[in-house]
Design an enzyme around this catalytic site. Structure first.
Site, PDB file in Angstrom:
ATOM      1  N   TYR A 149       1.270  -0.800   0.092  1.00  0.00           N
ATOM      2  CA  TYR A 149       0.115  -0.192  -0.079  1.00  0.00           C
ATOM      3  C   TYR A 149       0.756   1.563   0.225  1.00  0.00           C
ATOM      4  CZ  TYR A 149      -4.541  -2.720   0.552  1.00  0.00           C
ATOM      5  OH  TYR A 149      -5.522  -3.222   0.335  1.00  0.00           O
ATOM      6  N   LYS A 221       2.431 -14.004   5.639  1.00  0.00           N
ATOM      7  CA  LYS A 221       2.723 -15.413   4.904  1.00  0.00           C
ATOM      8  C   LYS A 221       3.941 -15.384   4.716  1.00  0.00           C
ATOM      9  CE  LYS A 221       0.924 -17.463   1.298  1.00  0.00           C
ATOM     10  NZ  LYS A 221       0.759 -18.813   1.997  1.00  0.00           N
ATOM     11  N   ASP A 274      -3.490 -18.018   4.864  1.00  0.00           N
ATOM     12  CA  ASP A 274      -4.017 -18.468   3.612  1.00  0.00           C
ATOM     13  C   ASP A 274      -4.555 -19.204   4.894  1.00  0.00           C
ATOM     14  OD1 ASP A 274      -1.797 -19.767   4.014  1.00  0.00           O
ATOM     15  OD2 ASP A 274      -1.394 -21.307   2.220  1.00  0.00           O
ATOM     16  N   ASP A 298      -6.620  -5.815   4.404  1.00  0.00           N
ATOM     17  CA  ASP A 298      -7.999  -5.596   3.606  1.00  0.00           C
ATOM     18  C   ASP A 298      -8.978  -6.877   2.947  1.00  0.00           C
ATOM     19  OD1 ASP A 298      -9.194  -4.076   1.569  1.00  0.00           O
ATOM     20  OD2 ASP A 298      -7.980  -4.047   0.924  1.00  0.00           O
TER      21      ASP A 298
HETATM   22  O1  LIG Z   1      -8.855   2.590  -0.689  1.00  0.00           O
HETATM   23  C1  LIG Z   1     -10.023   2.195  -1.581  1.00  0.00           C
HETATM   24  O2  LIG Z   1      -9.516   2.443  -2.555  1.00  0.00           O
HETATM   25  C2  LIG Z   1      -9.147   0.940  -1.159  1.00  0.00           C
HETATM   26  C3  LIG Z   1      -9.359   0.643   0.854  1.00  0.00           C
HETATM   27  C4  LIG Z   1     -10.439  -0.785   0.392  1.00  0.00           C
HETATM   28  O3  LIG Z   1     -10.236  -1.472   0.349  1.00  0.00           O
HETATM   29  C5  LIG Z   1      -9.781  -1.070   2.814  1.00  0.00           C
HETATM   30  O4  LIG Z   1      -9.469  -0.212   3.172  1.00  0.00           O
HETATM   31  O5  LIG Z   1     -10.071  -1.677   3.207  1.00  0.00           O
HETATM   32 MG   LIG Z   2     -11.048  -3.180   2.183  1.00  0.00          MG
END
Ligand SMILES: O=C(O)CCC(=O)C(=O)O
Ligand SMILES: [Mg+2]
Ligand SMILES: NC(=O)C1=CN([C@@H]2O[C@H](COP(=O)(O)OP(=O)(O)OC[C@H]3O[C@@H](n4cnc5c(N)ncnc54)[C@H](OP(=O)(O)O)[C@@H]3O)[C@@H](O)[C@H]2O)C=CC1
Length: 409
Positions: A149, A221, A274, A298
């Site tokens: 990210y 992972k 996983d 996420d």
């Molecule tokens: O910023 C985004 O578009 C996705 C962020 C995301 O999926 C989240 O924070 O769970």
């Molecule tokens: Mg998300």
């Protein structure tokens, strides 16, 4: 009258009329925001009468900001979150492939909100695809500032990708040989640091101590990505050992920590991502507090939200526990196909606001929201997402669901 929230050595100092900046959001954002602000104001009034009231301050981001200022994320918005300390936001659109990078991620990174806190628990009566959703009671601590990210990515065919590939070829020829199609290859870099890992894991352990939880699980992972995900695991255990005095169980790697508040034991353990994603379906009761990297967090957030009845009810907060800065937001996105239909479930943003009230120390107002939501679900007056899975339920609009919650407080 308006009070600025400040951070003191004893924690947040919150007056009776705190200024709270908010972003309405794109897509379904305005619909769920309208319902949320009504519910929060209703809960505060229910709990404190006229003694307390939030002073809402709109700040811009996303499409609304672009139309008004030509910028997707004006500096004034970041400054407001940093200055006012506690804020809330609706979802913001991120185009796939090209275009702007995620504004949501940018806000978290620019304010250094290193914890993405996402509690996942079951509300009685919510339709769920699993047999025992009530066994899910987990709190996700997702690292919010590092990993894939960080956005260090180079598109295939660009000079930047070619320069990075040339660097790898020159300095790490063996590794270069592992790139299957080096000529037309996009490249990404995954930074994971000891400092970034340990402040996240420490926040998760602090939470387990404060909230009397019996385990903290590091999800990674590390068998494949040894020096990023594997290091996250090792630094996580080291944090538990060095900062909290946790001791290895049977030689490790699991550790045991005595909760200094209660004297009870907290197990610090780890699991591969996983395996974790299948075990949340097969034996969720074995997990409590989860500490994980950004991308895993996420995926896990949405998967766990689905287990307890869906993304329409999954809240979150992005927090820096040192500065006190926090921006609360739903786990879901803008759901653009439902925009301006007054249709989607505002529950995720409402519960994010409930987390915000608790963070402010306004627990009576937060409790009123939970009461209102519990009763509305029990009465089966719910939005489309629950109604389609709940026999005998009455479908209501987003705004009506908000009104039901207020009525049921
Ligand atoms: O910023 C985004 O578009 C996705 C962020 C995301 O999926 C989240 O924070 O769970
Ligand atoms: Mg998300
Ligand atoms: N923090 C943020 O602001 C986030 C922003 N995004 C962004 O949002 C945009 C859309 O992403 P997308 O992948 O479609 O994911 P979304 O989470 O927006 O929507 C996916 C599906 O989830 C369900 N859903 C979402 N919100 C609600 C709600 N409030 N009530 C009930 N159901 C809901 C809907 O399911 P169904 O169709 O079954 O009814 C919807 O089609 C993208 O630009 C993405 O980058 C994504 C995640 C987080």
């Amino acid at each position: 009258m308006a009070d600025q929230i400040t951070m003191t050595s004893a924690g947040l100092k919150v007056g009776n009329n705190p200024v709270i900046p908010y972003i309405e959001g794109d897509g379904t954002g305005p619909d769920i925001w309208r319902a949320t602000v009504a519910v929060v104001d209703g809960a505060v009034q229910k709990a404190y009468g006229t003694e307390r009231k939030i002073v809402w301050k709109e700040v811009l981001a996303g499409e609304k900001a672009f139309k008004a200022t030509g910028e997707w994320l004006p500096q004034a918005t970041i400054d407001a979150f940093k200055q006012d300390l506690v804020g809330i936001k609706g979802p913001l659109t991120t185009p796939i492939g090209g275009g702007i990078r995620s504004l949501n991620v940018a806000i978290r990174q620019e304010c250094d909100l290193y914890v993405c806190l996402r509690p996942v628990r079951y509300f009685t009566g919510v339709p769920s695809p699993v047999k025992h959703p009530e066994l899910v009671d987990m709190v996700i601590f997702r690292e919010n500032t590092e990993d894939i990210y960080a956005g260090i990515e180079f598109a295939a065919g660009t000079d930047e990708a070619a320069a990075l590939a040339a660097f790898i070829r020159e300095h790490f020829p063996k590794m270069y040989g592992k790139i299957r199609f080096p000529e037309d290859c996009g490249l990404g870099i995954k930074p994971v640091s000891k400092a970034g890992t340990q402040r996240l894991v420490a926040a998760a352990i602090d939470y387990a101590i404060r909230e009397d939880r019996d385990s903290v699980t590091l999800v990674h992972k590390g068998n494949i990505m040894k020096f990023t995900e594997g290091a996250f695991r090792d630094w996580g255990y080291a944090c538990a050992h060095e900062q909290y005095g946790a001791q290895p169980i049977d030689g490790g790697p699991w550790h045991l920590l005595k909760n200094p508040r209660t004297g009870k034991e907290i197990v610090i353990k780890d699991v591969l991502a996983d395996a974790f994603l299948q075990q949340i379906l097969t034996r969720p009761a074995e997990y409590s507090v989860i500490a994980t990297l950004n991308l895993n967090g996420d995926y896990i957030s949405d998967a766990l939200a689905a287990c307890v009845g869906g993304i329409g009810i999954a809240p979150g907060g992005n927090i820096n526990y040192q500065t006190g800065t926090a921006v609360f937001e739903a786990t879901h996105g803008t759901a653009p196909k439902y925009a301006n239909k007054d249709m989607v479930n505002p529950g995720s943003l409402i519960l994010s606001a409930e987390m915000m009230l608790r963070y402010l120390g306004w627990t009576e107002a937060a409790d009123a929201i939970i009461r209102g939501l519990d009763r509305s679900i029990a009465n089966k007056t719910v939005t489309y997402d629950f109604e389609r899975l709940m026999p005998g339920a009455t479908k209501v609009t987003c705004s009506e669901f908000g009104r039901q919650i207020i009525k049921n407080m």
